[in-house]
Scaffold this motif. Sequence first.
Motif, PDB file in Angstrom:
ATOM      1  N   ASP A 183      16.189  -0.615  39.521  1.00 35.36           N
ATOM      2  CA  ASP A 183      17.425  -0.086  38.959  1.00 35.36           C
ATOM      3  C   ASP A 183      17.284   0.358  37.501  1.00 35.36           C
ATOM      4  N   GLN A 187      25.820   0.972  38.091  1.00 36.81           N
ATOM      5  CA  GLN A 187      25.673  -0.192  38.969  1.00 36.81           C
ATOM      6  C   GLN A 187      24.201  -0.565  39.017  1.00 36.81           C
ATOM      7  N   ARG A 224      21.379  -4.307  39.680  1.00 35.51           N
ATOM      8  CA  ARG A 224      21.239  -5.718  40.019  1.00 35.51           C
ATOM      9  C   ARG A 224      20.755  -6.506  38.806  1.00 35.51           C
ATOM     10  N   TRP A 260      19.113 -11.908  42.810  1.00 33.73           N
ATOM     11  CA  TRP A 260      19.663 -10.644  42.304  1.00 33.73           C
ATOM     12  C   TRP A 260      21.071 -10.451  42.839  1.00 33.73           C
ATOM     13  N   ARG A 261      21.995 -10.049  41.953  1.00 31.62           N
ATOM     14  CA  ARG A 261      23.362  -9.721  42.337  1.00 31.62           C
ATOM     15  C   ARG A 261      23.730  -8.390  41.695  1.00 31.62           C
ATOM     16  N   TRP A 262      24.567  -7.615  42.404  1.00 31.41           N
ATOM     17  CA  TRP A 262      24.996  -6.307  41.930  1.00 31.41           C
ATOM     18  C   TRP A 262      26.109  -6.447  40.901  1.00 31.41           C
ATOM     19  N   ASP A 264      30.754  -8.576  38.440  1.00 26.43           N
ATOM     20  CA  ASP A 264      29.983  -8.902  39.641  1.00 26.43           C
ATOM     21  C   ASP A 264      30.641  -8.222  40.838  1.00 26.43           C
ATOM     22  N   ASP A 272      28.757  -7.863  43.803  1.00 24.21           N
ATOM     23  CA  ASP A 272      27.763  -8.106  44.840  1.00 24.21           C
ATOM     24  C   ASP A 272      28.390  -8.170  46.232  1.00 24.21           C
ATOM     25  N   VAL A 303      29.316  -4.649  47.425  1.00 22.52           N
ATOM     26  CA  VAL A 303      28.135  -3.840  47.755  1.00 22.52           C
ATOM     27  C   VAL A 303      27.548  -4.293  49.079  1.00 22.52           C
TER      28      VAL A 303
END
Length: 172
Positions: A85, A106, A108, A116-118, A141, A143, A146
């Motif tokens: 990313d 956007q 991670r 890993w979180r979006w 957050d 995540d 997504v």
Amino acid sequence: AFVRDAEGRVVRGVGSVVDVTAEVESAAALAESEQRFRRIADGMPQIVYVLDGDLRNVDVNRQWHAYTGRDSLADDTPDAVHPDDLPALYAAWDHARAAGDDLVAQFRVRDRAGSWRWFLTRARRIVDDSGTVRWYGTSTDIDEQVRAREALRDADRRKDEFLATLAHELRN
């Protein structure tokens, strides 16, 4: 300053008094404003950050540290953001800086445990009266959204494959 006689006794003094009330009140108002900002920033569930014009960390709220275990934001970006990313994030920052636009991206982020979180980040460039550039932003957050969107796309793809197979079988 004191004026002394031949024996060293003070016979008169000379001095001045300067009213610093305005400066003291201004400093107190600034401290109160900073405390108010800190309470607001730390009370938000999002990561709140301030970067300078060169995207160096100025301030970050406690959520960044709680989530990542890191103390600063911009200085840790290469290690905290997923390597896949980073190019898009850097391109988004380059565009925002060059065009003077808000940043929306956007990507991670690695948490303390290494997962890993979006996140969705939004930042706005603000120039103060002295010409100092600051970027004020939040990262939220996203995540679950997504992953839900990816699951829906996957389900839609499987449905299309099933319908294609069913149509083929029916033709045969």
